[in-house]
Design an enzyme around this catalytic site. Structure first.
Site: not given
Length: 216
Positions: A14-15, A19-21, A65, A88
Site C-alpha cells: 500500500r502507498h 495528509e488525507y490518511n 501517491r 483505489e
C-alpha cells in the site's frame, strides 16, 4: 523432498501515508494526493530493506501517491507501468472532505452489506466492489501475461488491495476485511502458472517500519 519454486513472486504494498490518511479524510481514486513527510520516510525505510530485490517490473496505480512510494525503485531505472485497474475505489461524493455522522452511518451500513455479499452497493457517484474487481481482473491479466517478469513490485491502495487479495486467493470478495493493510505494509505472494494459483507468503508486514511509531 523437492521444494516447488514459484514462477512469479509478487510484492504488493500500500502507498505511504498522506495528509488525507493522517487527518482521516477519504481519498479514493478522485483525490491525487502526495505523500507527507511520514509517507516519504516509510517509502525510504521500505527501500532500505527491499531495495536489493531484483525486481523485473514495477506496477502502480495512476495516482502519484503510489509513484512516490516506489520512487527509489524507479530511480534505479526499473521498468514501470501504470494500470488504472490498480486505482483505489472511487468513493464518489465522499472524497476529499470530513465525513459527517450521517456519512459514517451510511458507510458502516454499506460495509455490513458488503460482508453479507451485497457487493453491488456503492456510495453516490462511487464504485462498487464488483466494479473494482472487474477492472482489477484486467490489470491482473496484464501482469500475469508476462512470465519473464519473475519478481514484480505492485503499489496500490488499501480498500482496492483487499478486493484484489480476495481475488488472488480465490475467496469471496465479501471476505475482503480479513486482509489488514497499513501504509507501506507488504504482502508477498507466490504464483504458479501450471495451477494458476497464488500462495500467500507474508501478510501486511511492517517490520521495515519498526523504528517508526506510526500505525496507519
Amino acid at each position: 523432498m523437492k521444494i516447488s519454486t514459484p514462477d512469479k513472486i509478487i510484492y504488493i504494498i500500500r502507498h505511504g501515508q498522506t495528509e488525507y490518511n493522517r487527518l482521516g479524510l477519504v481519498q479514493g481514486c478522485g483525490i491525487d494526493s502526495d505523500l507527507n513527510d511520514v509517507g516519504i520516510q516509510q517509502a525510504e525505510l521500505f527501500f532500505q530493506k527491499h531495495g536489493h530485490t531484483k525486481f523485473d517490473k514495477v506496477y502502480t496505480s495512476m495516482l502519484k501517491r503510489t509513484h512516490q512510494s516506489v520512487k527509489n525503485f524507479l530511480d534505479l531505472k526499473l521498468e514501470w507501468e501504470k494500470l488504472v485497474g490498480l486505482n483505489e475505489v472511487s468513493w464518489g461524493d465522499k472524497e476529499g472532505r470530513p465525513l459527517t455522522k450521517e456519512d459514517n452511518k451510511t458507510y458502516f451500513e454499506m460495509i455490513k452489506g458488503w460482508r453479507n455479499g451485497e457487493l453491488h452497493l456503492k456510495v453516490p457517484k462511487g464504485e462498487s466492489p464488483l466494479e473494482v474487481a472487474e477492472r482489477q481482473r484486467e490489470a491482473l491479466e496484464v501482469i500475469l501475461s508476462r512470465p519473464h517478469e519473475k519478481n514484480v513490485l505492485v503499489c496500490m491502495h488499501g480498500r482496492a488491495m483487499r478486493i484484489l487479495l480476495c481475488q488472488l486467493m480465490r475467496q469471496p470478495i465479501s471476505k475482503m476485511d480479513n486482509y489488514e493493510h497499513s501504509n507501506l505494509g507488504l504482502y508477498i505472494l507466490h504464483y504458479r502458472y501450471d495451477t494458476h494459483s497464488f500462495e500467500l507468503q507474508l501478510a501486511n508486514d511492517r517490520s521495515h517500519l519498526e523504528e517508526m511509531n506510526v500505525s496507519k
